[in-house]
Design a protein around this motif. Sequence first.
Motif, mmCIF file in Angstrom:
data_model
loop_
_atom_site.group_PDB
_atom_site.id
_atom_site.type_symbol
_atom_site.label_atom_id
_atom_site.label_comp_id
_atom_site.label_asym_id
_atom_site.label_seq_id
_atom_site.Cartn_x
_atom_site.Cartn_y
_atom_site.Cartn_z
ATOM 1 N N GLN A 84 -6.689 12.195 -2.817
ATOM 2 C CA GLN A 84 -6.095 11.910 -1.509
ATOM 3 C C GLN A 84 -4.652 11.436 -1.661
ATOM 4 O OE1 GLN A 84 -7.022 12.719 1.298
ATOM 5 N NE2 GLN A 84 -6.602 11.251 2.909
ATOM 6 N N ILE A 85 -4.345 10.787 -2.765
ATOM 7 C CA ILE A 85 -2.971 10.360 -3.019
ATOM 8 C C ILE A 85 -2.051 11.573 -3.106
ATOM 9 C CG2 ILE A 85 -1.446 9.292 -4.735
ATOM 10 C CD1 ILE A 85 -3.757 7.368 -5.359
ATOM 11 N N ALA A 86 -2.524 12.619 -3.770
ATOM 12 C CA ALA A 86 -1.722 13.840 -3.890
ATOM 13 C C ALA A 86 -1.592 14.556 -2.543
ATOM 14 C CB ALA A 86 -2.349 14.778 -4.927
ATOM 15 N N ARG A 87 -2.657 14.525 -1.737
ATOM 16 C CA ARG A 87 -2.634 15.220 -0.451
ATOM 17 C C ARG A 87 -1.757 14.510 0.573
ATOM 18 N NH1 ARG A 87 -8.349 15.788 -1.173
ATOM 19 N NH2 ARG A 87 -8.651 14.048 0.249
ATOM 20 N N LYS A 88 -1.954 13.198 0.705
ATOM 21 C CA LYS A 88 -1.284 12.457 1.778
ATOM 22 C C LYS A 88 -0.830 11.086 1.272
ATOM 23 C CE LYS A 88 -3.591 14.776 5.602
ATOM 24 N NZ LYS A 88 -4.271 14.623 6.899
ATOM 25 N N PRO A 89 0.144 11.081 0.369
ATOM 26 C CA PRO A 89 0.561 9.801 -0.215
ATOM 27 C C PRO A 89 1.064 8.796 0.814
ATOM 28 C CG PRO A 89 2.136 11.553 -0.734
ATOM 29 C CD PRO A 89 0.930 12.212 -0.159
ATOM 30 N N GLN A 90 1.783 9.275 1.832
ATOM 31 C CA GLN A 90 2.335 8.340 2.804
ATOM 32 C C GLN A 90 1.239 7.660 3.616
ATOM 33 O OE1 GLN A 90 5.031 9.787 5.998
ATOM 34 N NE2 GLN A 90 6.467 8.316 5.118
ATOM 35 N N ASP A 91 0.212 8.410 3.986
ATOM 36 C CA ASP A 91 -0.895 7.809 4.731
ATOM 37 C C ASP A 91 -1.642 6.787 3.878
ATOM 38 O OD1 ASP A 91 -0.218 9.374 6.849
ATOM 39 O OD2 ASP A 91 -1.920 10.741 6.699
ATOM 40 N N VAL A 92 -1.823 7.101 2.592
ATOM 41 C CA VAL A 92 -2.515 6.168 1.703
ATOM 42 C C VAL A 92 -1.701 4.885 1.542
ATOM 43 C CG1 VAL A 92 -3.494 5.810 -0.585
ATOM 44 C CG2 VAL A 92 -3.636 8.070 0.479
ATOM 45 N N LEU A 93 -0.387 5.026 1.391
ATOM 46 C CA LEU A 93 0.471 3.842 1.288
ATOM 47 C C LEU A 93 0.427 3.011 2.568
ATOM 48 C CD1 LEU A 93 3.749 4.840 -0.598
ATOM 49 C CD2 LEU A 93 2.174 2.991 -1.166
ATOM 50 N N ALA A 94 0.348 3.669 3.713
ATOM 51 C CA ALA A 94 0.257 2.940 4.978
ATOM 52 C C ALA A 94 -1.012 2.101 5.014
ATOM 53 C CB ALA A 94 0.274 3.921 6.156
ATOM 54 N N LEU A 95 -2.118 2.659 4.534
ATOM 55 C CA LEU A 95 -3.357 1.898 4.489
ATOM 56 C C LEU A 95 -3.233 0.717 3.533
ATOM 57 C CD1 LEU A 95 -6.270 1.552 5.404
ATOM 58 C CD2 LEU A 95 -6.966 3.056 3.534
ATOM 59 N N GLN A 96 -2.553 0.926 2.392
ATOM 60 C CA GLN A 96 -2.343 -0.175 1.457
ATOM 61 C C GLN A 96 -1.552 -1.300 2.126
ATOM 62 O OE1 GLN A 96 -4.040 -0.063 -1.392
ATOM 63 N NE2 GLN A 96 -4.621 1.980 -0.684
ATOM 64 N N ALA A 97 -0.548 -0.930 2.909
ATOM 65 C CA ALA A 97 0.242 -1.947 3.615
ATOM 66 C C ALA A 97 -0.635 -2.755 4.563
ATOM 67 C CB ALA A 97 1.383 -1.280 4.382
ATOM 68 N N LEU A 98 -1.547 -2.081 5.248
ATOM 69 C CA LEU A 98 -2.438 -2.777 6.175
ATOM 70 C C LEU A 98 -3.477 -3.609 5.431
ATOM 71 C CD1 LEU A 98 -2.897 0.042 8.823
ATOM 72 C CD2 LEU A 98 -1.664 -2.113 9.112
ATOM 73 N N LEU A 99 -3.921 -3.127 4.271
ATOM 74 C CA LEU A 99 -4.862 -3.898 3.455
ATOM 75 C C LEU A 99 -4.274 -5.262 3.092
ATOM 76 C CD1 LEU A 99 -6.221 -1.110 1.094
ATOM 77 C CD2 LEU A 99 -7.668 -2.740 2.320
ATOM 78 N N PHE A 100 -3.023 -5.271 2.709
ATOM 79 C CA PHE A 100 -2.435 -6.530 2.289
ATOM 80 C C PHE A 100 -1.923 -7.356 3.461
ATOM 81 C CE2 PHE A 100 -2.727 -4.146 -1.602
ATOM 82 C CZ PHE A 100 -3.300 -5.107 -2.429
ATOM 83 N N ASP A 101 -1.611 -6.709 4.575
ATOM 84 C CA ASP A 101 -1.318 -7.470 5.781
ATOM 85 C C ASP A 101 -2.566 -8.206 6.260
ATOM 86 O OD1 ASP A 101 0.616 -8.071 8.026
ATOM 87 O OD2 ASP A 101 -1.012 -7.174 9.175
ATOM 88 N N ALA A 102 -3.731 -7.642 5.974
ATOM 89 C CA ALA A 102 -4.997 -8.251 6.389
ATOM 90 C C ALA A 102 -5.282 -9.559 5.669
ATOM 91 C CB ALA A 102 -6.145 -7.265 6.163
ATOM 92 N N LEU A 103 -4.495 -9.901 4.647
ATOM 93 C CA LEU A 103 -4.629 -11.220 4.022
ATOM 94 C C LEU A 103 -4.282 -12.333 5.003
ATOM 95 C CD1 LEU A 103 -2.993 -10.474 0.544
ATOM 96 C CD2 LEU A 103 -5.420 -10.780 1.021
#
Length: 213
Positions: free
Chosen positions: A109-128
Amino acid sequence: MTDIAVDQPDGPINKQQIRTERSTHRLLKAAAEILVEEGVNALTLANVGERAGYSRGLVTTRFGSKDNMIRTLVERMTSSWAATHVEPRVRGKGGLDGLLEMLREMRDQIARKPQDVLALQALLFDALNPASAARPPILDYNASLGRLVLSSIEAGQADGSIRSDLDGTREASRVLEGIRGIGFHWLLTPDGYDAAAALSHLIALVEEHLAVG
């Protein structure tokens, strides 16, 4: 991991429903882009509308608030990815094979849609942040992923593909910790970190550690 899909309307095709869903998809895609490029604080209804080519009024009508937009984005990313990519890929595979295939899907999925995956990572850490709108759906997603990993390990111990002497709960936590660690490193240095290669390494370690014999 993530996939902002276009929901298909139930029943007879309705052109207005299709237009509504397409505009929602474009708005959420714009939100993901802003998250990656500028961070959560830059995410506003006005910015999202402008990036997507719509008015702030449409964004407000569609989501009501920034918090609702974030919740919708998380839910679309996680539920769509699981239904569209993970479930078909692991169908018919149990135990260790199913777990490894799920991890490979994360890598791919990183290869397919890296920007979307990074967006989810940003939200994962905002959820702290306990006050984050992303926190409730992210906690649900994280718990669901943990249960999926644990069930795969327990199935592998039952079918003999995973070592029976291991504590399944502890091993599931370690796998999840590895995934989250890779996501954090990638979020910090998106241009200088090969997240797909890191996941490939994690997959190899998981297979080596869990496999019988």
